[in-house]
Write a protein that holds these residues in place. Structure first.
Motif, PDB file in Angstrom:
ATOM      1  N   ASP B 169     -53.104 -20.896  39.618  1.00  0.00           N
ATOM      2  CA  ASP B 169     -54.555 -20.869  39.810  1.00  0.00           C
ATOM      3  C   ASP B 169     -55.095 -21.842  40.849  1.00  0.00           C
ATOM      4  OD1 ASP B 169     -54.718 -18.930  37.871  1.00  0.00           O
ATOM      5  OD2 ASP B 169     -55.082 -20.352  36.247  1.00  0.00           O
ATOM      6  N   PRO B 171     -54.936 -23.753  44.293  1.00  0.00           N
ATOM      7  CA  PRO B 171     -54.296 -23.758  45.602  1.00  0.00           C
ATOM      8  C   PRO B 171     -53.646 -25.088  45.953  1.00  0.00           C
ATOM      9  CG  PRO B 171     -56.445 -22.738  45.749  1.00  0.00           C
ATOM     10  CD  PRO B 171     -56.332 -23.290  44.364  1.00  0.00           C
ATOM     11  N   ARG B 174     -50.456 -25.351  44.061  1.00  0.00           N
ATOM     12  CA  ARG B 174     -49.485 -24.393  44.568  1.00  0.00           C
ATOM     13  C   ARG B 174     -48.860 -24.929  45.852  1.00  0.00           C
ATOM     14  NH1 ARG B 174     -52.558 -20.060  43.817  1.00  0.00           N
ATOM     15  NH2 ARG B 174     -53.425 -20.210  45.901  1.00  0.00           N
ATOM     16  N   ALA B 175     -49.690 -25.465  46.712  1.00  0.00           N
ATOM     17  CA  ALA B 175     -49.191 -25.979  47.983  1.00  0.00           C
ATOM     18  C   ALA B 175     -48.145 -27.068  47.756  1.00  0.00           C
ATOM     19  CB  ALA B 175     -50.346 -26.512  48.820  1.00  0.00           C
ATOM     20  N   TYR B 178     -44.756 -25.721  46.542  1.00  0.00           N
ATOM     21  CA  TYR B 178     -43.863 -25.254  47.595  1.00  0.00           C
ATOM     22  C   TYR B 178     -43.092 -26.424  48.192  1.00  0.00           C
ATOM     23  CZ  TYR B 178     -45.976 -20.591  47.839  1.00  0.00           C
ATOM     24  OH  TYR B 178     -46.394 -19.322  47.575  1.00  0.00           O
ATOM     25  N   GLU B 179     -43.802 -27.507  48.403  1.00  0.00           N
ATOM     26  CA  GLU B 179     -43.174 -28.682  49.004  1.00  0.00           C
ATOM     27  C   GLU B 179     -42.076 -29.227  48.093  1.00  0.00           C
ATOM     28  OE1 GLU B 179     -44.081 -29.396  51.943  1.00  0.00           O
ATOM     29  OE2 GLU B 179     -43.031 -31.289  52.289  1.00  0.00           O
ATOM     30  N   SER B 182     -39.033 -27.106  48.327  1.00  0.00           N
ATOM     31  CA  SER B 182     -38.154 -27.233  49.480  1.00  0.00           C
ATOM     32  C   SER B 182     -37.434 -28.570  49.457  1.00  0.00           C
ATOM     33  CB  SER B 182     -38.925 -27.033  50.782  1.00  0.00           C
ATOM     34  OG  SER B 182     -39.470 -28.239  51.235  1.00  0.00           O
ATOM     35  N   SER B 214     -37.372 -19.698  46.923  1.00  0.00           N
ATOM     36  CA  SER B 214     -38.571 -18.887  47.058  1.00  0.00           C
ATOM     37  C   SER B 214     -38.558 -17.752  46.039  1.00  0.00           C
ATOM     38  CB  SER B 214     -38.624 -18.353  48.484  1.00  0.00           C
ATOM     39  OG  SER B 214     -39.490 -17.276  48.561  1.00  0.00           O
ATOM     40  N   GLU B 218     -41.177 -17.094  43.044  1.00  0.00           N
ATOM     41  CA  GLU B 218     -41.915 -15.838  42.945  1.00  0.00           C
ATOM     42  C   GLU B 218     -41.678 -15.180  41.580  1.00  0.00           C
ATOM     43  OE1 GLU B 218     -43.867 -15.329  45.442  1.00  0.00           O
ATOM     44  OE2 GLU B 218     -44.787 -13.474  44.721  1.00  0.00           O
ATOM     45  N   MET B 221     -43.741 -16.971  39.059  1.00  0.00           N
ATOM     46  CA  MET B 221     -45.143 -16.583  39.168  1.00  0.00           C
ATOM     47  C   MET B 221     -45.360 -15.205  38.550  1.00  0.00           C
ATOM     48  SD  MET B 221     -47.172 -18.810  40.486  1.00  0.00           S
ATOM     49  CE  MET B 221     -46.290 -19.917  39.391  1.00  0.00           C
ATOM     50  N   PHE B 222     -44.436 -14.296  38.811  1.00  0.00           N
ATOM     51  CA  PHE B 222     -44.533 -12.970  38.211  1.00  0.00           C
ATOM     52  C   PHE B 222     -44.575 -13.087  36.693  1.00  0.00           C
ATOM     53  CE2 PHE B 222     -42.692  -9.140  36.396  1.00  0.00           C
ATOM     54  CZ  PHE B 222     -43.355  -8.140  37.066  1.00  0.00           C
ATOM     55  N   GLU B 225     -47.936 -14.489  35.522  1.00  0.00           N
ATOM     56  CA  GLU B 225     -49.057 -13.606  35.813  1.00  0.00           C
ATOM     57  C   GLU B 225     -48.999 -12.306  35.034  1.00  0.00           C
ATOM     58  OE1 GLU B 225     -49.337 -12.848  39.992  1.00  0.00           O
ATOM     59  OE2 GLU B 225     -49.406 -14.996  40.456  1.00  0.00           O
TER      60      GLU B 225
END
Lengths: 249, 249
Positions: B169, B171, B174-175, B178-179, B182, B214, B218, B221-222, B225
């Motif tokens: 939810d 941003p 979420r950003a 990702y960091e 990685s 990744s 994903e 998240m699936f 959600e």
DNA sequence: TCTCTTTTGAGAGTCACTATCATTTGACCT
DNA sequence: AGGTCAAATGATAGTGACTCTCAAAAGAGA
């Protein structure tokens, strides 16, 4: 209510909507009009020859100008002093506009760097591929078509390199880059879904796009970090073929 | 020079160092000590039985306490009012510490949510896999081992779900996710590289880890959600098998 | 109990961003 | 030309996440 033509959507909008992109098209606003917006880029806003019909009204042309001025100023200052050491106020001063105007054109400081104009073109090209082609192959072909154009033009290539360097070096930009990536991924996902008879939010489709974009990103980072003279297309091809081989390394 | 034991590395550190993770281990600081740090989690900080020797000095125990108090307060307020509507000052007040203390424990507001304690354990488990196993299979097995433990414990599972919902939810979170991903990828990359006789920054290794993480992200998240009741492990298996099939969809 | 070191809290400051409102400026019509 | 309207701009005053610095509090060790 005016609702400002100039303003792209904010990253913090739609925090809980799992639906696809809303009516106000995300990604590129297509307002840029001319390539070579980089530092010193003189571009060709309306120069179709002397006395030719102006592309649009004065207002529209000024908007494009302002947008480019801000971007050019920012890139110049970032290159000179670094991203973090450059406050938005200084960018505004350098571009000779007020700080508020900067935020009217770019919702966040990161967006000054990360406005992608290629998404739409890539989406069109992807739709143009034969429907029975393997999706991963389609992506490779589209990438080839799009990038070879950009890399051929020195100005565009230079701008791309500078942008990817910022992505590499600045955490805030990198973070937004991931987000942009997954947004673009949604567009790609829609196309792939239509072609393979699934919905865009099917697990397989999402896994496909996530893997593809993440690999494209990583390959690009490899390029700027390790092998800037090598051919980006070759690196991308190697990477996507590895993906196609099921990551057997 | 004190240099604060409590303070993990900032995301904006090392902006231009292309080298691997420095000596000060990135990722988890391992300072947490106990699981089930979630809201109401009573955990077992030093409860090895009545009258057992204290795990460490009072100072260390208080640090763990404070850390958990801040996290618990934050999760509580985020659930009630939402992430953006909860200023750090209010978290500090709720946890009964000063705002400065919050920032001493968590370098950014996002880190209150995103402190991953599983990385080290997963890395250990990955190193323990037979060296001749296919890397992608190793990852699947490690994931299975690690997650089945977490999902079995209701408290840990609940905390994980809440965290992934925030990732979905918000941003900003979420950003950073990702960091983190990685960064964790780099650890994995080192192990895979050693096993396949490459360097950690080889293109193949980087593509491998980027794709794998990744896809894991994903798939997760699936899960939050679309199918929170379904088995996350099954979804992850489906996703990673698709990856292993070369994304033929 | 005394001293040393670490942790904490308080205060002031920076910077990205938001909201509002008056002013300017291009567009269009007569 | 001149007048009207809508859109773009600039100035101002916020909010909130962080940073820096320094003095007070509190555990560790003698």
């Amino acid at each position: 209510m005016p609702d400002n033509d100039v303003m792209p959507p904010r990253p913090s909008d739609a925090p809980a909507s799992p639906a696809g992109p809303g009516p106000g098209a995300p990604g590129s606003s297509g307002a840029d009009g001319s390539r070579a917006a980089g530092p010193g880029g003189q571009g060709a806003p309306g120069c179709h020859g002397p006395g030719a019909a102006p592309t649009q009204g004065l207002r529209e042309r000024k908007k494009v100008q302002t947008r480019q001025a801000i971007r050019a100023a920012a890139y110049r200052l970032f290159a000179a002093d670094g991203y973090d050491a450059t406050p938005v106020d200084r960018i505004a001063a350098e571009a000779d506009v007020s700080p508020s105007t900067v935020f009217r054109y770019f919702p966040t400081k990161e967006d000054i760097v990360l406005t992608d104009e290629y998404d739409d073109r890539m989406a069109d090209r992807l739709r143009a591929r034969p429907a029975d082609e393997a999706p991963l192959l389609s992506v490779r072909m589209v990438l080839r078509e799009t990038l070879s154009g950009i890399l051929a033009d020195p100005a565009q290539r230079a701008e791309m390199v500078q942008r990817e360097e910022l992505v590499r070096d600045v955490p805030a930009i990198r973070a937004r880059a991931y987000e942009t990536m997954s947004l673009t991924g949604r567009i790609l996902g829609g196309i792939i879904a239509a072609r393979t008879g699934r919905t865009a939010d099917a697990l397989e489709v999402r896994v496909f796009t996530a893997a593809v974009f993440s690999v494209i990103h990583e390959a690009t980072m490899f390029w700027v970090e390790k092998a800037p003279e090598e051919d980006l297309l070759t690196i991308l091809d190697r990477s996507l073929r590895l993906l196609n081989r099921g990551l057997e390394i």
